[in-house]
Design a protein around this motif. Structure first.
Motif, PDB file in Angstrom:
ATOM      1  N   GLN A  89      -2.174  -6.136  15.045  1.00 26.76           N
ATOM      2  CA  GLN A  89      -0.966  -7.324  14.784  1.00 26.76           C
ATOM      3  C   GLN A  89      -0.118  -8.261  13.935  1.00 26.76           C
ATOM      4  OE1 GLN A  89      -0.562  -6.290  19.351  1.00 26.76           O
ATOM      5  NE2 GLN A  89       1.448  -5.829  19.059  1.00 26.76           N
ATOM      6  N   ARG A  90      -1.037  -9.068  14.807  1.00 30.17           N
ATOM      7  CA  ARG A  90      -1.328 -10.289  14.209  1.00 30.17           C
ATOM      8  C   ARG A  90      -1.107 -10.376  12.201  1.00 30.17           C
ATOM      9  NH1 ARG A  90      -7.137 -13.448  14.370  1.00 30.17           N
ATOM     10  NH2 ARG A  90      -6.493 -12.134  12.498  1.00 30.17           N
ATOM     11  N   GLU A  91      -2.205  -9.816  11.949  1.00 28.39           N
ATOM     12  CA  GLU A  91      -2.233  -9.933  10.831  1.00 28.39           C
ATOM     13  C   GLU A  91      -0.357  -8.711  10.360  1.00 28.39           C
ATOM     14  OE1 GLU A  91      -4.221 -11.699   8.310  1.00 28.39           O
ATOM     15  OE2 GLU A  91      -4.886 -12.256  10.590  1.00 28.39           O
ATOM     16  N   ARG A  92      -0.100  -7.940  11.052  1.00 27.39           N
ATOM     17  CA  ARG A  92       1.049  -7.366  10.001  1.00 27.39           C
ATOM     18  C   ARG A  92       1.748  -8.092  10.453  1.00 27.39           C
ATOM     19  NH1 ARG A  92       4.334  -4.463   7.076  1.00 27.39           N
ATOM     20  NH2 ARG A  92       5.414  -3.513   7.895  1.00 27.39           N
ATOM     21  N   VAL A  93       2.322  -9.286  11.375  1.00 28.92           N
ATOM     22  CA  VAL A  93       3.263 -10.017  11.562  1.00 28.92           C
ATOM     23  C   VAL A  93       3.443 -11.271  10.839  1.00 28.92           C
ATOM     24  CG1 VAL A  93       4.012 -11.948  13.327  1.00 28.92           C
ATOM     25  CG2 VAL A  93       3.452  -9.714  14.067  1.00 28.92           C
ATOM     26  N   ILE A  94       2.248 -11.737   9.997  1.00 26.45           N
ATOM     27  CA  ILE A  94       1.921 -12.837   9.730  1.00 26.45           C
ATOM     28  C   ILE A  94       2.609 -11.815   8.212  1.00 26.45           C
ATOM     29  CG2 ILE A  94       0.231 -13.955   7.700  1.00 26.45           C
ATOM     30  CD1 ILE A  94      -1.283 -14.699  10.382  1.00 26.45           C
ATOM     31  N   ALA A  95       2.393 -10.943   8.180  1.00 26.93           N
ATOM     32  CA  ALA A  95       1.918  -9.946   6.445  1.00 26.93           C
ATOM     33  C   ALA A  95       3.971 -10.260   6.354  1.00 26.93           C
ATOM     34  CB  ALA A  95       2.096  -8.645   6.726  1.00 26.93           C
ATOM     35  N   GLU A 140       6.380 -11.497   3.997  1.00 33.60           N
ATOM     36  CA  GLU A 140       7.301 -10.319   3.397  1.00 33.60           C
ATOM     37  C   GLU A 140       9.362 -11.349   3.142  1.00 33.60           C
ATOM     38  OE1 GLU A 140       6.656  -6.622   3.787  1.00 33.60           O
ATOM     39  OE2 GLU A 140       4.675  -6.327   3.344  1.00 33.60           O
ATOM     40  N   ALA A 141       9.283 -11.775   4.662  1.00 33.55           N
ATOM     41  CA  ALA A 141      10.918 -12.331   4.866  1.00 33.55           C
ATOM     42  C   ALA A 141      10.827 -13.783   3.881  1.00 33.55           C
ATOM     43  CB  ALA A 141      10.855 -12.783   6.479  1.00 33.55           C
ATOM     44  N   SER A 142      10.374 -14.410   3.307  1.00 34.51           N
ATOM     45  CA  SER A 142      10.197 -15.401   2.756  1.00 34.51           C
ATOM     46  C   SER A 142      11.195 -15.326   1.631  1.00 34.51           C
ATOM     47  CB  SER A 142       8.543 -16.563   3.193  1.00 34.51           C
ATOM     48  OG  SER A 142       8.839 -16.787   4.276  1.00 34.51           O
ATOM     49  N   ALA A 143      10.277 -14.314   1.724  1.00 36.07           N
ATOM     50  CA  ALA A 143      10.068 -14.044  -0.057  1.00 36.07           C
ATOM     51  C   ALA A 143      11.423 -13.090  -0.718  1.00 36.07           C
ATOM     52  CB  ALA A 143       8.945 -13.328  -1.387  1.00 36.07           C
ATOM     53  N   ASP A 144      11.593 -12.228   0.240  1.00 37.05           N
ATOM     54  CA  ASP A 144      13.090 -11.266   0.574  1.00 37.05           C
ATOM     55  C   ASP A 144      14.184 -12.168   0.438  1.00 37.05           C
ATOM     56  OD1 ASP A 144      14.580  -8.968   0.158  1.00 37.05           O
ATOM     57  OD2 ASP A 144      13.349  -7.815   1.761  1.00 37.05           O
ATOM     58  N   MET A 182      11.994  -2.612   2.406  1.00 31.11           N
ATOM     59  CA  MET A 182      12.649  -4.090   2.720  1.00 31.11           C
ATOM     60  C   MET A 182      13.987  -4.145   1.825  1.00 31.11           C
ATOM     61  SD  MET A 182      10.301  -7.017   4.105  1.00 31.11           S
ATOM     62  CE  MET A 182       8.911  -6.800   5.460  1.00 31.11           C
ATOM     63  N   PRO A 183      15.158  -4.740   2.207  1.00 34.83           N
ATOM     64  CA  PRO A 183      16.057  -4.730   1.024  1.00 34.83           C
ATOM     65  C   PRO A 183      16.059  -5.784   0.128  1.00 34.83           C
ATOM     66  CG  PRO A 183      17.163  -5.516   3.289  1.00 34.83           C
ATOM     67  CD  PRO A 183      15.797  -5.192   3.343  1.00 34.83           C
ATOM     68  N   SER A 184      16.766  -5.553  -1.192  1.00 36.93           N
ATOM     69  CA  SER A 184      16.195  -6.362  -2.051  1.00 36.93           C
ATOM     70  C   SER A 184      17.473  -7.006  -2.479  1.00 36.93           C
ATOM     71  CB  SER A 184      16.432  -5.396  -3.313  1.00 36.93           C
ATOM     72  OG  SER A 184      17.215  -4.527  -3.724  1.00 36.93           O
ATOM     73  N   SER A 185      18.705  -6.223  -1.721  1.00 35.63           N
ATOM     74  CA  SER A 185      20.026  -8.042  -1.346  1.00 35.63           C
ATOM     75  C   SER A 185      20.651  -8.061  -0.449  1.00 35.63           C
ATOM     76  CB  SER A 185      20.692  -7.319  -2.588  1.00 35.63           C
ATOM     77  OG  SER A 185      21.724  -5.490  -2.595  1.00 35.63           O
ATOM     78  N   PRO A 186      21.539  -8.885  -0.139  1.00 35.01           N
ATOM     79  CA  PRO A 186      22.080  -8.720   0.920  1.00 35.01           C
ATOM     80  C   PRO A 186      22.630  -7.668   1.974  1.00 35.01           C
ATOM     81  CG  PRO A 186      22.024 -11.009   0.181  1.00 35.01           C
ATOM     82  CD  PRO A 186      21.934 -10.031  -0.928  1.00 35.01           C
ATOM     83  N   GLU A 187      22.660  -7.053   0.935  1.00 35.73           N
ATOM     84  CA  GLU A 187      24.078  -5.864   1.159  1.00 35.73           C
ATOM     85  C   GLU A 187      23.684  -4.753   1.422  1.00 35.73           C
ATOM     86  OE1 GLU A 187      24.498  -7.914  -1.737  1.00 35.73           O
ATOM     87  OE2 GLU A 187      26.380  -8.625  -1.419  1.00 35.73           O
ATOM     88  N   ASP A 188      22.022  -4.334   1.072  1.00 35.82           N
ATOM     89  CA  ASP A 188      21.140  -3.378   1.229  1.00 35.82           C
ATOM     90  C   ASP A 188      21.359  -3.619   3.049  1.00 35.82           C
ATOM     91  OD1 ASP A 188      19.706  -1.290   1.849  1.00 35.82           O
ATOM     92  OD2 ASP A 188      18.292  -2.089   0.033  1.00 35.82           O
ATOM     93  N   THR A 189      21.723  -2.310   3.885  1.00 35.05           N
ATOM     94  CA  THR A 189      22.186  -2.255   5.214  1.00 35.05           C
ATOM     95  C   THR A 189      20.965  -0.948   5.612  1.00 35.05           C
ATOM     96  OG1 THR A 189      23.764  -1.018   5.269  1.00 35.05           O
ATOM     97  CG2 THR A 189      23.369  -3.731   5.610  1.00 35.05           C
ATOM     98  N   THR A 190      20.358  -0.339   4.629  1.00 34.75           N
ATOM     99  CA  THR A 190      19.356   0.557   5.287  1.00 34.75           C
ATOM    100  C   THR A 190      17.913  -0.168   5.589  1.00 34.75           C
ATOM    101  OG1 THR A 190      19.604   1.404   2.777  1.00 34.75           O
ATOM    102  CG2 THR A 190      17.509   2.158   4.253  1.00 34.75           C
ATOM    103  N   ASP A 191      17.819   1.204   7.628  1.00 37.12           N
ATOM    104  CA  ASP A 191      17.370   1.110   8.567  1.00 37.12           C
ATOM    105  C   ASP A 191      15.794   1.126   7.514  1.00 37.12           C
ATOM    106  OD1 ASP A 191      16.485   0.319  11.277  1.00 37.12           O
ATOM    107  OD2 ASP A 191      16.208   2.246  10.915  1.00 37.12           O
ATOM    108  N   HIS A 192      14.632   0.066   8.000  1.00 36.25           N
ATOM    109  CA  HIS A 192      13.459   0.528   7.823  1.00 36.25           C
ATOM    110  C   HIS A 192      12.568   0.161   9.073  1.00 36.25           C
ATOM    111  CE1 HIS A 192      14.197   0.072   2.883  1.00 36.25           C
ATOM    112  NE2 HIS A 192      15.205  -0.973   3.665  1.00 36.25           N
ATOM    113  N   THR A 193      12.393   1.190   9.385  1.00 38.75           N
ATOM    114  CA  THR A 193      11.115   1.156  10.646  1.00 38.75           C
ATOM    115  C   THR A 193       9.960   2.018  10.818  1.00 38.75           C
ATOM    116  OG1 THR A 193      13.799   1.247  11.905  1.00 38.75           O
ATOM    117  CG2 THR A 193      11.267   1.248  13.088  1.00 38.75           C
ATOM    118  N   ASP A 194       8.614   1.176  11.228  1.00 38.92           N
ATOM    119  CA  ASP A 194       7.683   1.395  11.251  1.00 38.92           C
ATOM    120  C   ASP A 194       7.631   2.196  12.586  1.00 38.92           C
ATOM    121  OD1 ASP A 194       7.433  -0.135   9.090  1.00 38.92           O
ATOM    122  OD2 ASP A 194       6.142  -1.614  10.032  1.00 38.92           O
ATOM    123  N   HIS A 195       7.989   3.162  12.872  1.00 39.32           N
ATOM    124  CA  HIS A 195       8.382   4.449  14.184  1.00 39.32           C
ATOM    125  C   HIS A 195       6.972   4.664  15.031  1.00 39.32           C
ATOM    126  CE1 HIS A 195      12.569   5.715  12.982  1.00 39.32           C
ATOM    127  NE2 HIS A 195      11.595   5.945  11.731  1.00 39.32           N
TER     128      HIS A 195
END
Length: 282
Positions: A51-57, A61-65, A1-14
């Motif tokens: 899936q549930r556990e992954r969404v919760i995680a 992470e979104a809260s903390a990032d 995940m990006p560490s700043s708002p300027e980081d626009t790298t795509d991080h995808t679980d394919h």
């Protein structure tokens, strides 16, 4: 995940055809927006334990990032989420009194609480059928967009079950007890347009416009004063459970906290200087 708002790298679980836990959730972050996509289209995205556990995680992470400033929750295929699929849950052996309550508390209720407690605004982009816990997952989001073909079903009564995942908490607060009882007692399918009319959906859009609309809304939120929005979310979510004195005290404290943020000072400065604010989410 990006560490700043300027980081626009795509991080995808394919997608992985083996059906591994990561393949069941597609996740990407881009330009401050985290997109979480349920990916079991063959099962109408009935949500599994993994899936549930992954969404919760991911919501935690979104809260903390600080680089994530808005979240979109959506799904692939014709269904948003057809309910819970417990077949992949860990085995517990013979059921004893307390097992069901514990399963609900640690399962469906944790999922809904993760959305409600996420410190970033969460948009549901409902692409199809949202039934049972799937409907409650959408209703827990801060904003709900729905494709015209989407529908919502309080399916529990059809199976002789009591609603779980916070349904009896969420619906009366959104549409009042009488409407909530109608939906829960009959279990009828509610088309997206009718859900919008009742106040369960913010906006219904043509199917082909859902993703773009969700993206546009999320981008507006991601460019806003993130901490201010988080505090506003907390105040609104708590308001219906609080008396006036408690709500007013919480509002005053939220103002106190918010005025320590850079974005609050930027908002005031931009007003005085007659220019558009440039919020950084801090």
């Amino acid at each position: 995940m990006p560490s700043s708002p300027e980081d626009t790298t795509d991080h995808t679980d394919h997608h992985d055809p083996s059906g591994s836990p990561d393949s069941l959730i597609l996740h990407a972050t881009d330009n401050g927006v985290s997109t979480i996509t349920l990916n079991r289209p063959e099962a109408m995205n009935a949500v599994t334990w993994d899936q549930r556990e992954r969404v919760i995680a991911l919501l935690a992470e979104a809260s903390a990032d600080p680089g994530i400033r808005a979240v979109v929750l959506t799904a692939t295929g014709r269904g948003f989420c057809a309910g819970a699929d417990l077949r992949g849950a860990p085995a517990t052996g013979d059921r004893v009194p307390g097992d069901v309550a514990r399963t609900i508390r640690l399962g469906a209720q944790r999922l809904i609480a993760a959305v409600l407690d996420c410190e970033k605004p969460v948009i549901a982009a409902v692409n199809g059928t949202a039934a049972g816990i799937g409907a409650h997952l959408a209703f827990a989001c801060d904003l709900v967009l729905a494709a015209e073909s989407a529908k919502f079903i309080e399916v529990f009564v059809r199976r002789g079950l009591v609603p779980d995942g916070g349904g009896a908490y969420l619906l009366p607060r959104l549409i009042g007890p009488q409407r909530a009882k109608e939906l829960m007692f009959f279990g009828d399918s509610l088309p997206a347009r009718d859900a919008e009319r009742l106040g369960l959906v913010n906006r219904t859009v043509p199917d082909e416009e859902l993703a773009a609309t969700a993206r546009a809304w999320a981008q507006r939120l991601a460019e806003g004063p993130t901490r201010s929005i988080a505090l506003t979310k907390q105040l609104v979510n708590a308001s219906l459970d609080a008396d006036r004195a408690t709500a007013f005290a919480a509002e005053a404290m939220a103002q106190e906290i918010n005025m320590t943020t850079r974005d609050a000072n930027e908002g005031v400065a931009s007003f005085v200087e007659r220019r558009a604010p440039k919020y950084r989410g801090i």
